[in-house]
Scaffold this motif. Structure first.
Motif, short mmCIF file in Angstrom:
data_model
loop_
_atom_site.label_atom_id
_atom_site.label_comp_id
_atom_site.label_asym_id
_atom_site.label_seq_id
_atom_site.Cartn_x
_atom_site.Cartn_y
_atom_site.Cartn_z
N ALA A 472 0.82 -1.21 0.00
CA ALA A 472 0.00 0.00 0.00
C ALA A 472 0.85 1.26 0.00
CB ALA A 472 -0.91 0.01 1.22
N LEU A 473 2.18 1.13 0.20
CA LEU A 473 3.08 2.28 0.22
C LEU A 473 4.00 2.24 -0.99
CD1 LEU A 473 4.16 2.23 3.98
CD2 LEU A 473 2.46 3.72 2.93
N ALA A 474 4.62 3.40 -1.25
CA ALA A 474 5.63 3.46 -2.32
C ALA A 474 6.89 2.78 -1.82
CB ALA A 474 5.91 4.92 -2.68
N VAL A 475 7.26 1.72 -2.50
CA VAL A 475 8.41 0.92 -2.07
C VAL A 475 9.46 0.91 -3.17
CG1 VAL A 475 9.23 -1.34 -1.31
CG2 VAL A 475 6.95 -0.55 -0.64
N ALA A 476 10.69 1.36 -2.84
CA ALA A 476 11.82 1.32 -3.78
C ALA A 476 12.65 0.09 -3.46
CB ALA A 476 12.66 2.59 -3.66
N VAL A 477 12.87 -0.73 -4.48
CA VAL A 477 13.62 -1.99 -4.30
C VAL A 477 14.95 -1.86 -5.03
CG1 VAL A 477 13.65 -4.47 -4.68
CG2 VAL A 477 11.50 -3.31 -4.10
N ASP A 478 16.03 -2.11 -4.30
CA ASP A 478 17.39 -2.06 -4.88
C ASP A 478 18.09 -3.37 -4.53
OD1 ASP A 478 19.87 -1.48 -5.83
OD2 ASP A 478 20.36 0.05 -4.34
N VAL A 479 18.14 -4.26 -5.51
CA VAL A 479 18.76 -5.57 -5.31
C VAL A 479 20.02 -5.63 -6.14
CG1 VAL A 479 18.49 -8.07 -5.51
CG2 VAL A 479 16.53 -6.64 -4.87
N ASP A 480 21.17 -5.80 -5.45
CA ASP A 480 22.45 -5.90 -6.13
C ASP A 480 22.56 -7.25 -6.81
OD1 ASP A 480 24.88 -5.18 -7.03
OD2 ASP A 480 25.89 -5.15 -5.09
N ASP A 481 23.57 -7.40 -7.66
CA ASP A 481 23.78 -8.68 -8.34
C ASP A 481 24.02 -9.77 -7.29
OD1 ASP A 481 23.53 -7.51 -10.78
OD2 ASP A 481 25.69 -7.13 -11.01
N LEU A 482 23.13 -10.74 -7.29
CA LEU A 482 23.22 -11.83 -6.32
C LEU A 482 23.84 -13.05 -7.00
CD1 LEU A 482 19.70 -11.50 -4.63
CD2 LEU A 482 21.88 -10.56 -3.87
N ALA A 509 4.11 2.10 11.30
CA ALA A 509 5.16 3.11 11.22
C ALA A 509 4.64 4.50 10.85
CB ALA A 509 6.23 2.69 10.22
N GLY A 510 3.47 4.58 10.19
CA GLY A 510 2.99 5.88 9.72
C GLY A 510 3.93 6.48 8.69
N ALA A 511 4.51 5.63 7.85
CA ALA A 511 5.49 6.08 6.86
C ALA A 511 4.82 6.38 5.54
CB ALA A 511 6.57 5.01 6.68
N SER A 512 5.53 7.16 4.71
CA SER A 512 5.03 7.47 3.36
C SER A 512 5.80 6.73 2.28
CB SER A 512 5.13 8.98 3.12
OG SER A 512 6.48 9.41 3.21
N CYS A 513 6.99 6.30 2.58
CA CYS A 513 7.78 5.55 1.59
C CYS A 513 8.71 4.59 2.31
CB CYS A 513 8.57 6.50 0.67
SG CYS A 513 9.76 7.51 1.56
N VAL A 514 9.12 3.58 1.57
CA VAL A 514 9.97 2.52 2.13
C VAL A 514 11.06 2.22 1.10
CG1 VAL A 514 10.06 0.21 3.13
CG2 VAL A 514 7.96 1.55 3.29
N GLU A 515 12.25 1.91 1.61
CA GLU A 515 13.36 1.52 0.73
C GLU A 515 13.85 0.13 1.14
OE1 GLU A 515 17.73 3.10 -0.87
OE2 GLU A 515 16.87 3.92 0.99
N VAL A 516 13.89 -0.76 0.16
CA VAL A 516 14.37 -2.13 0.38
C VAL A 516 15.70 -2.30 -0.37
CG1 VAL A 516 13.92 -4.59 0.06
CG2 VAL A 516 12.05 -3.03 0.67
N ARG A 517 16.73 -2.73 0.35
CA ARG A 517 18.04 -2.95 -0.28
C ARG A 517 18.54 -4.34 0.09
NH1 ARG A 517 22.14 1.83 0.75
NH2 ARG A 517 23.14 0.73 -0.99
N VAL A 518 19.07 -5.05 -0.91
CA VAL A 518 19.63 -6.39 -0.70
C VAL A 518 21.02 -6.41 -1.32
CG1 VAL A 518 19.37 -8.87 -1.10
CG2 VAL A 518 17.33 -7.44 -0.73
N ARG A 519 22.01 -6.85 -0.53
CA ARG A 519 23.38 -6.91 -1.00
C ARG A 519 23.99 -8.26 -0.61
NH1 ARG A 519 21.78 -3.20 -3.25
NH2 ARG A 519 22.55 -1.04 -3.36
#
Length: 582
Positions: A472-482, A509-519
């Protein structure tokens, strides 16, 4: 010679001393075999003990002092009627006091590395007056006996006042006085010592005191006239001096035995983890009944093993503080030994006590940590089993309340087809198809919650992207080369970690955006979910994050919560090593 090591030079020097002793005393063998044999025994004993001391952790000056005492026995053999060379006889007579001076210095110093200023002044004054007195006696002559075997034709200038009064009477009197001072110094040192120090010092100090007192009497007898008194002071002096190396050897043996015994006793007491038992063991070792093992309380005060405060009146006088710091313990939390410094000055023994206490306390700490880790593993396994059971019940409930009811509805709809008019059958079948489509969609959602098909078909990156699109929120996904061979269980663990984190952010959380990072770097897979919400996230017992933390912990990883007070929001960070054993 320059290619020899220090131990080799020491052994070579010891050999030279023995050879010189034998060569100097051989001319007297036919006259007094027993006396010569005894002096050889004493010399060899000092040489052996000196080499032994040089191989210990005591100050090397003590071993070299023993070699000096052995070398100082040679001049006395040169002052003999059987030595033909006049200069050698004179040199032996003048330097003969070196033996007593070096022995006194050894007894006063041992086992320290240096003499105190008062002790050094006493030794050098005694040595200087004795040598100067003998030198004057050798250069003059008079009716008084001076114990100098003058070679034929080598008479000193006749001066009874100088020879008899100044050099013999006054010179030997001053030497006897300084020996008396030595007796006082040794007695005071023994009286000031307590506990183990007094017990360890007693044999050598007692023998040294007897030797110095007998030497002082012997000097007075020679000053007044040996022909007037029949006092066996010289015999007592020689016997006591002969016992000195054996007293040193006894102390060296005691130190070795004490270190082994102390190490065992203190280690056994420390391994109990009871500071009171450790305190009792150390008290018995250093013979200090007021020694305390205490802990700093963080406010500059001390408490005992039971937590009771320890005041200044509870501590021993002349207190010395020795940290018993176990490996891994901070300086502020390490136990401390407070004892009377006069009860134990043996640094080697104190080092043994610290090492044994350190090893025992470390063993106790590791044992406690291991028990706590095992208990946590058991609790974690219980939580994992409970979470699996809860998940099965949830799946059962979802199937019962959702898909099962819809399939029953489809069956009921199809059953109606038997009772409707032929023209209405098509409508009933269409209704059943629509209900069946909804049921299949719900089954897919349920299956995605158990294991998403995209994770197996397209990999972790695609599965996380699809998961972000459904949020339901704006989620930015950043997945490095696995890595291509990313283990299935690792990919599933990260996927459900991100899913649970996104659910928590949406709900709390009452957040407006989320950032997901995988390394993935250096064999460690990391995933982070950060938001700009109110912060304060924390795993709660029985919650989804707590279950995921247990799962990561069982796989060798971890889950941490990072708050950002300055800018707000929280970050959930999961780490998982990929090179763990199967």
């Amino acid at each position: 010679m320059t290619g020899l090591s220090r131990p080799q030079l020491e052994v070579l020097g010891a050999g030279v001393i023995v050879v010189a002793k034998v060569a100097a005393s051989v001319p007297q063998l036919h006259a007094d075999l027993a006396a010569v044999a005894i002096t050889w025994l004493v010399t060899v004993a000092f040489v052996g003990v000196g080499l032994a001391l040089l191989r210990t952790d005591l100050a090397p000056v003590n071993g070299r002092a023993c070699l000096l005492v052995a070398a100082s026995t040679v001049p006395g053999d040169l002052n003999s009627p059987f030595v033909a060379s006049g200069p050698w006889v004179t040199a032996g007579y003048v330097l003969e006091p070196t033996y007593v001076a070096s022995a006194v210095a050894l007894v006063l110093r041992y086992p320290r590395s240096r003499l105190s200023p008062g002790e050094a002044w006493t030794v050098w004054t005694m040595f200087g007056t004795a040598v100067l007195g003998r030198l004057g006696a050798a250069l003059t002559d008079g009716p008084a006996s001076d114990d100098f075997f003058r070679p034929p034709g080598q008479g000193g200038s006749w001066s009874p006042w100088l020879h008899d009064v100044l050099f013999v009477l006054v010179g030997r009197g001053l030497t006897a006085t300084m020996l008396g001072v030595v007796v006082v110094l040794l007695t005071l040192r023994l009286r000031r010592a307590h506990g183990l120090s007094r017990e360890a010092q007693f044999p050598l100090t007692a023998i040294g005191t007897i030797c110095a007192a007998a030497a002082a009497v012997d000097q007075l007898v020679w000053a007044i006239g040996p022909d007037k008194f029949d006092v066996p002071a010289a015999l007592v002096r020689n016997v006591a001096a002969a016992l000195l190396p054996f007293a040193l050897l006894s102390d060296l043996t005691r130190r070795r035995a004490a270190e082994a015994t102390v190490s065992r006793q203190v280690l056994q007491a420390a391994m109990t983890g009871d500071l009171q038992q450790l305190q009792a063991a150390i008290r018995g070792v250093i013979l200090d009944p007021r020694a305390r093992v205490v802990l700093p309380d963080g406010d500059g005060r001390w408490v005992d093993g039971s937590g009771a405060p320890v005041g200044e009146s509870d501590l021993p006088p002349r207190a010395r503080v020795l940290p018993l710091r176990a490996d891994g313990a901070s300086e502020e939390a390490a136990p401390v030994l407070v004892f009377d410094r006069t009860c134990c000055g043996d640094e080697g023994l104190l080092g043994t006590i610290v090492s044994a206490a350190d090893a025992g306390l470390q063993n106790t700490r590791l044992h406690t940590d291991l028990l706590e880790a095992l208990a946590e593993v058991q609790r974690s396994r219980h939580r994992i089993v409970q979470a699996a059971a809860d998940e099965r019940r949830k799946v059962e409930r979802d199937l019962h309340d959702g898909a099962q009811q819809q399939f029953l509805a489809v069956a009921a709809t199809l059953a109606r087809a038997e009772y409707v008019h032929a023209d209405a059958v098509r409508d009933v079948v269409s209704e059943a198809k629509a209900a069946l489509t909804d049921a299949l969609r719900e089954l897919r959602e349920l299956a995605r919650g158990i294991h998403p098909p995209l994770l197996t078909e397209l990999g972790l990156g695609a599965a996380l992207t699809a998961l972000a699109r459904r949020s339901a929120l704006a989620v930015a996904v950043d997945v490095d080369d696995l890595p291509d061979a990313l283990p299935d269980d690792a990919a599933a663990a990260v996927y459900f970690f991100v899913a649970e984190a996104l659910t928590n952010v949406v709900r709390h959380a009452g957040a407006s955006c989320v950032e997901v990072r995988v390394r993935c770097a250096d064999g460690v897979l990391t995933a982070s979910v950060g938001d700009d919400g109110t912060g304060g996230a924390a795993p709660r017992p029985g919650g989804g994050l707590a279950g995921l933390a247990d799962r990561f912990d069982a796989m060798g990883g971890s889950v941490d919560v990072l708050d950002h007070p300055g800018r707000g929001g929280s970050t959930l960070l999961a780490t998982l090593p990929l090179g763990r054993p199967p």
